[in-house]
Motif scaffolding. Structure first.
Motif, PDB file in Angstrom:
ATOM      1  N   ASP A 100      -3.163  -1.595   9.232  1.00 17.32           N
ATOM      2  CA  ASP A 100      -1.735  -1.553   9.252  1.00 17.32           C
ATOM      3  C   ASP A 100      -1.295  -2.458   7.840  1.00 17.32           C
ATOM      4  O   ASP A 100      -0.118  -2.187   7.502  1.00 17.32           O
ATOM      5  CB  ASP A 100      -0.969  -2.563  10.336  1.00 17.32           C
ATOM      6  CG  ASP A 100      -1.129  -1.819  11.547  1.00 17.32           C
ATOM      7  OD1 ASP A 100      -1.568  -0.472  11.584  1.00 17.32           O
ATOM      8  OD2 ASP A 100      -1.167  -2.197  12.736  1.00 17.32           O
ATOM      9  N   ALA A 101      -2.312  -2.825   7.048  1.00 20.71           N
ATOM     10  CA  ALA A 101      -1.778  -3.729   5.807  1.00 20.71           C
ATOM     11  C   ALA A 101      -2.020  -2.868   4.618  1.00 20.71           C
ATOM     12  O   ALA A 101      -2.470  -3.507   3.514  1.00 20.71           O
ATOM     13  CB  ALA A 101      -2.653  -4.819   5.842  1.00 20.71           C
ATOM     14  N   VAL A 102      -1.288  -1.688   4.729  1.00 19.92           N
ATOM     15  CA  VAL A 102      -1.605  -0.700   3.394  1.00 19.92           C
ATOM     16  C   VAL A 102      -0.414  -1.071   2.549  1.00 19.92           C
ATOM     17  O   VAL A 102       0.679  -1.024   2.948  1.00 19.92           O
ATOM     18  CB  VAL A 102      -1.502   0.711   4.008  1.00 19.92           C
ATOM     19  CG1 VAL A 102      -1.685   1.835   2.779  1.00 19.92           C
ATOM     20  CG2 VAL A 102      -2.609   1.145   4.981  1.00 19.92           C
ATOM     21  N   VAL A 103      -0.659  -1.118   1.297  1.00 22.01           N
ATOM     22  CA  VAL A 103       0.119  -1.561   0.272  1.00 22.01           C
ATOM     23  C   VAL A 103       0.723  -0.210  -0.307  1.00 22.01           C
ATOM     24  O   VAL A 103      -0.245   0.306  -0.753  1.00 22.01           O
ATOM     25  CB  VAL A 103      -0.339  -2.498  -0.614  1.00 22.01           C
ATOM     26  CG1 VAL A 103       0.460  -2.789  -1.809  1.00 22.01           C
ATOM     27  CG2 VAL A 103      -0.875  -3.667  -0.141  1.00 22.01           C
ATOM     28  N   PRO A 104       1.928   0.124  -0.219  1.00 26.57           N
ATOM     29  CA  PRO A 104       2.386   1.290  -0.944  1.00 26.57           C
ATOM     30  C   PRO A 104       2.070   1.454  -2.314  1.00 26.57           C
ATOM     31  O   PRO A 104       2.163   0.585  -2.970  1.00 26.57           O
ATOM     32  CB  PRO A 104       3.903   1.272  -0.569  1.00 26.57           C
ATOM     33  CG  PRO A 104       4.227   0.379   0.461  1.00 26.57           C
ATOM     34  CD  PRO A 104       3.025  -0.469   0.298  1.00 26.57           C
ATOM     35  N   LYS A 105       1.958   2.606  -2.881  1.00 26.08           N
ATOM     36  CA  LYS A 105       1.699   2.980  -4.228  1.00 26.08           C
ATOM     37  C   LYS A 105       3.077   2.500  -5.080  1.00 26.08           C
ATOM     38  O   LYS A 105       4.181   2.653  -4.374  1.00 26.08           O
ATOM     39  CB  LYS A 105       1.422   4.427  -4.485  1.00 26.08           C
ATOM     40  CG  LYS A 105      -0.009   4.722  -4.283  1.00 26.08           C
ATOM     41  CD  LYS A 105      -0.314   6.194  -4.386  1.00 26.08           C
ATOM     42  CE  LYS A 105      -1.661   6.231  -4.091  1.00 26.08           C
ATOM     43  NZ  LYS A 105      -2.030   7.888  -4.690  1.00 26.08           N
ATOM     44  N   GLY A 106       2.937   2.153  -5.950  1.00 29.48           N
ATOM     45  CA  GLY A 106       4.016   1.619  -7.016  1.00 29.48           C
ATOM     46  C   GLY A 106       4.640   0.019  -6.721  1.00 29.48           C
ATOM     47  O   GLY A 106       5.599  -0.196  -7.192  1.00 29.48           O
TER      48      GLY A 106
END
Length: 158
Positions: A95-101
């Motif tokens: 769940d700890a995915v960092v969005p691109k940008g």
């Protein structure tokens, strides 16, 4: 069918050859299924300790304790012992995915030691490069060394 008959395969022998191939495939399939069912899969324990989570995440134990005190990681507490569920840690990681940008955050200095590494030493010559004089006069501790015990920890973690 013998090897000699295999060499002289004819249209008349084709149905018998196909039947023998089906029998061999069925025997191999049975052997494979028996092998797969007989191998026991040793699953990893569901309940993990602080040390287990530390090794799993390649973090120091003290970092895991800090993360629990800040409620940044899912955990359970029984008395004075901390426990973690493997499924919850894996879900937390997924769940700890960092969005691109997403911009990287800038680190704030912890104390005045930060400036000791960045400023020029007072006894250096004016024509010297400040970073060269700092590199020879001051050593920055390695991140892979436990400051308390001086032992190198989790060398496979990078």
């Amino acid at each position: 069918m013998t090897e000699n008959e295999n060499l002289h395969l004819s249209f008349d022998n084709l149905p018998r050859s196909v039947a023998e191939l089906h029998e061999k495939i069925d025997r191999l399939t049975g052997m494979f299924e028996q092998f797969i069912s007989s191998t026991t899969v040793t699953s990893l324990p569901e309940i993990m300790t602080v040390e287990d989570v530390s090794a799993m995440l390649c973090k120091f134990v003290s970092t895991i304790y800090a993360m629990t005190s800040e409620h940044r990681i899912p955990y359970r507490k029984q008395g004075n012992k901390l426990y973690f569920l493997r499924s919850e840690i894996q879900s937390w990681l997924m769940d700890a995915v960092v969005p691109k940008g997403t911009p990287k955050r800038k680190r704030k200095p912890q104390n005045d030691d930060f400036f000791k590494y960045s400023e020029r030493q007072p006894d250096s010559k004016p024509d010297e490069n400040p970073s060269e004089s700092n590199a020879t006069s001051t050593q920055i501790p390695s991140e892979n060394v436990d400051e308390d015990s001086g032992k190198v920890t989790a060398s496979e973690c990078k």
